[in-house]
Design a protein around this motif. Structure first.
Motif, PDB file in Angstrom:
ATOM      1  N   GLN A  96      19.839  59.202  70.924  1.00  0.00           N
ATOM      2  CA  GLN A  96      20.742  60.266  70.482  1.00  0.00           C
ATOM      3  C   GLN A  96      21.956  60.408  71.395  1.00  0.00           C
ATOM      4  N   VAL A  97      21.748  60.390  72.717  1.00  0.00           N
ATOM      5  CA  VAL A  97      22.894  60.582  73.618  1.00  0.00           C
ATOM      6  C   VAL A  97      23.827  59.380  73.575  1.00  0.00           C
ATOM      7  N   LYS A  98      23.285  58.212  73.326  1.00  0.00           N
ATOM      8  CA  LYS A  98      24.149  57.032  73.194  1.00  0.00           C
ATOM      9  C   LYS A  98      24.983  57.110  71.923  1.00  0.00           C
ATOM     10  N   GLU A  99      24.378  57.590  70.855  1.00  0.00           N
ATOM     11  CA  GLU A  99      25.114  57.755  69.602  1.00  0.00           C
ATOM     12  C   GLU A  99      26.221  58.797  69.739  1.00  0.00           C
ATOM     13  N   LYS A 100      25.982  59.805  70.591  1.00  0.00           N
ATOM     14  CA  LYS A 100      26.980  60.858  70.797  1.00  0.00           C
ATOM     15  C   LYS A 100      28.155  60.383  71.642  1.00  0.00           C
ATOM     16  N   GLY A 101      27.966  59.256  72.355  1.00  0.00           N
ATOM     17  CA  GLY A 101      29.071  58.716  73.125  1.00  0.00           C
ATOM     18  C   GLY A 101      28.843  58.567  74.612  1.00  0.00           C
ATOM     19  N   LEU A 102      27.634  58.742  75.074  1.00  0.00           N
ATOM     20  CA  LEU A 102      27.342  58.528  76.495  1.00  0.00           C
ATOM     21  C   LEU A 102      27.189  57.025  76.713  1.00  0.00           C
ATOM     22  N   ASP A 103      28.273  56.375  77.124  1.00  0.00           N
ATOM     23  CA  ASP A 103      28.292  54.914  77.186  1.00  0.00           C
ATOM     24  C   ASP A 103      28.368  54.377  78.614  1.00  0.00           C
ATOM     25  N   GLY A 104      28.065  55.220  79.611  1.00  0.00           N
ATOM     26  CA  GLY A 104      28.043  54.743  80.989  1.00  0.00           C
ATOM     27  C   GLY A 104      26.754  53.996  81.287  1.00  0.00           C
ATOM     28  N   LYS A 105      26.634  53.528  82.515  1.00  0.00           N
ATOM     29  CA  LYS A 105      25.411  52.827  82.925  1.00  0.00           C
ATOM     30  C   LYS A 105      24.303  53.853  83.148  1.00  0.00           C
ATOM     31  N   LEU A 106      23.252  53.764  82.337  1.00  0.00           N
ATOM     32  CA  LEU A 106      22.187  54.761  82.367  1.00  0.00           C
ATOM     33  C   LEU A 106      21.074  54.352  83.334  1.00  0.00           C
ATOM     34  N   GLY A 107      20.420  55.366  83.886  1.00  0.00           N
ATOM     35  CA  GLY A 107      19.245  55.155  84.718  1.00  0.00           C
ATOM     36  C   GLY A 107      18.163  56.128  84.300  1.00  0.00           C
ATOM     37  N   ILE A 108      16.956  55.929  84.859  1.00  0.00           N
ATOM     38  CA  ILE A 108      15.817  56.789  84.535  1.00  0.00           C
ATOM     39  C   ILE A 108      15.109  57.167  85.834  1.00  0.00           C
ATOM     40  N   HIS A 109      14.757  58.452  85.933  1.00  0.00           N
ATOM     41  CA  HIS A 109      14.028  58.974  87.092  1.00  0.00           C
ATOM     42  C   HIS A 109      12.865  59.790  86.541  1.00  0.00           C
ATOM     43  N   ALA A 110      11.655  59.207  86.553  1.00  0.00           N
ATOM     44  CA  ALA A 110      10.506  59.827  85.893  1.00  0.00           C
ATOM     45  C   ALA A 110       9.442  60.250  86.889  1.00  0.00           C
ATOM     46  N   HIS A 111       8.867  61.415  86.626  1.00  0.00           N
ATOM     47  CA  HIS A 111       7.702  61.882  87.385  1.00  0.00           C
ATOM     48  C   HIS A 111       6.456  61.723  86.516  1.00  0.00           C
ATOM     49  N   ASN A 112       5.295  61.744  87.172  1.00  0.00           N
ATOM     50  CA  ASN A 112       4.081  61.267  86.518  1.00  0.00           C
ATOM     51  C   ASN A 112       3.096  62.366  86.118  1.00  0.00           C
TER      52      ASN A 112
END
Length: 523
Positions: A193-209
């Protein structure tokens, strides 16, 4: 082959795990190990938050790093200060790192309730901070804290936070599942969804468990376009931990074909896992995927037999690819194949057609049923195999032992004394020794009796001692299993004893420990 950058936060997020405390020297040693392994980014800490992190950022400049970029971590400017006037921001710049990572609130509830400011002002804080820091360092990594919870609460605002950071010049836009409650299907949907809205920068992920999905959430993000993955070695971190890089890296590289860490380095993954665990004093769970001691262990006879024919029948990868090894366990579930494999692993030549192997399997099953436990006492297992096959020398015979525990009214603590009488060939040795408790006294007395004949036993040190009641319903008449871990200058080994008397069980384990040492020394 698509490249994914590995961002390690063991030194910052990982040290927030309960029970973890590391020194500056510890952090520097881990930094060098991570760099040598091939990690792309190492988050060193939060400058200005404590003297330890300040000293780290001074000393890390002296390290000759080959692969990693050091990142200083902090937050956006405070709501009531201009960015250039905020000491927290100036501390980040003073650290003089090539990368600065900041987090900003992406959940509207956090903005209004935690920061006590307006949604618009929060966007200004994000923009001002990223823009300002971008002029003072090579790279800025922006983490949208609580992004996924924020998106589920107010998708337009969470998106606006990330878009603002992008427009301000952030090099990476990291989406954080800070509370660890998001599931992979939600991760995929929201990123799309955020990519479709136009967030086209280099994405990362920070996940907790916290939902036990941090690894798969991270992989899902990569499959949907993320190019930077945050995590810690062994998944150490606050509450339930962070995404475990020891699982993420092999899954991405070995199974999905992404470029992360060089293949030759991945073969040292277990070594890295153990190194960090030793430094932070948190053991690696035996059942941890890829790097745990039991990750490629086979106990059932059917499994062991199949693995000997073709490892792929019960192993998802070759354990050597991550620096681990196959283990065939011997227990009451063992079959003939387990014994053959284990004997060869221990360096014992064995004929598969030897009828004594079948007898040995039955003997092990009988002893395990009685209470012995050989998975944690491979030294005792080796001695049992050698003895059954007629390959164990008779080093000495027990004539008698006695343990006395006494406490006089003048004693602060009970006094333990052990007396041992043993026979070596036709010669008797009769010794006594005091100790810190009956087992220590027995250990000392036996060593005293043997050391003149077998000098190398002076190197043996008992380093761990565990007692477990096997049949609890029997009360004080229950059988007791004693596990002893010993070491010398080169190796560690485990031995076991079982009896309804804790001293006898301890004696068995201690005797096995000494005999194993003599066998390994070729005496």
């Amino acid at each position: 082959m698509k490249k994914v950058f590995i961002y390690d936060t063991t030194l910052r997020d990982g040290t927030q795990a309960e029970g973890v405390s590391v020194s500056v020297e510890d952090k520097l040693r881990i930094t060098e190990k991570l760099d040598d392994f091939g990690i792309h980014y190492i988050e060193g800490g939060w400058p200005g938050s404590n003297p330890k992190d300040d000293e780290y950022f001074k000393k890390v400049k002296n390290l000759r790093l080959k692969n990693a970029k050091i990142a200083a971590f902090g937050s956006t400017r405070r709501a009531y200060l201009r960015v250039e006037d905020d000491p927290l921001i100036q501390n980040l710049i003073k650290a003089e790192t090539p990368v600065i990572t900041i987090f900003g609130k992406a959940w509207d509830m956090h903005v209004t309730e935690a920061l006590k400011t307006t949604l618009e002002n929060n966007l200004e804080m994000v923009y001002d901070t990223v823009r300002y820091l971008k002029a003072h360092t090579d790279e800025v990594v922006f983490i949208g804290e609580h992004f996924f919870d924020g998106y589920k609460s107010n998708p337009d605002y969470a998106y606006a936070v990330m878009k603002t950071a992008q427009e301000a010049g952030a090099d990476f836009l990291v989406l954080a599942d800070t509370n660890g409650g998001t599931l992979p299907i939600e991760i995929e949907s929201i990123i799309k969804q955020v990519k479709e809205k136009g967030l086209d920068g280099k994405l990362g992920i920070h996940a907790h468990n916290d939902s036990d999905t941090a690894v798969w959430n991270s992989i899902t993000a990569v499959l949907n376009g993320a190019v930077q993955v945050h995590g810690t070695i062994n998944g150490f971190g606050e509450r339930c931990g962070n995404a475990n890089l020891c699982s993420i890296i092999p899954n991405l590289s070995l199974k999905l074909g992404y470029e992360t860490i060089p293949e030759e380095s991945i073969r040292r993954l277990k070594e890295l896992s153990n190194f960090v665990a030793d430094i932070v004093n948190l053991p690696v769970p035996k059942n941890m995927p890829f790097v745990g001691d039991s990750a490629f262990a086979h106990k059932g006879g059917v499994h062991a037999s199949a693995v000997l024919k073709n490892p792929k029948l019960y192993e998802h990868i070759n354990p050597e690819l991550v620096g681990n090894r196959r283990k065939i366990l011997v227990s009451d579930l063992a079959g003939k194949s387990n014994i053959i494999y284990k004997a060869r692993e221990l360096g014992i030549e064995i004929d598969e057609k030897d009828p004594r192997i079948t007898e040995l399997v039955q003997e092990i099953k009988r002893l395990e049923n009685y209470g012995y436990h050989y998975e944690a006492a491979e030294a005792s297992l080796e001695l049992l195999i050698r003895k059954h096959l007629g390959m164990l020398k008779k080093y000495f015979d027990l004539d008698a032992y006695r343990v006395l525990i006494a406490r006089r009214y003048t004693d602060k603590e009970p006094v333990s004394e052990a007396t041992v009488r043993i026979k070596i060939d036709n010669h008797y040795e009769h010794t006594a020794s005091l100790g810190y408790g009956p087992v220590n006294a027995l250990d000392r007395a036996l060593k005293k009796a043997l050391v003149e004949i077998y000098p190398s036993l002076s190197e043996v040190e008992l380093i761990d001692y565990k007692v477990r009641i096997i049949n609890e319903s029997a009360g004080t008449a229950a059988k007791i299993r004693v596990l002893v871990e010993s070491k010398d200058r080169e190796r560690k080994w485990g031995t076991v004893g079982v009896s309804d008397n804790v001293i006898e069980a301890s004696w068995q384990a201690v005797v096995d420990s000494f005999i194993y040492k003599l066998v390994k020394d070729g005496v």
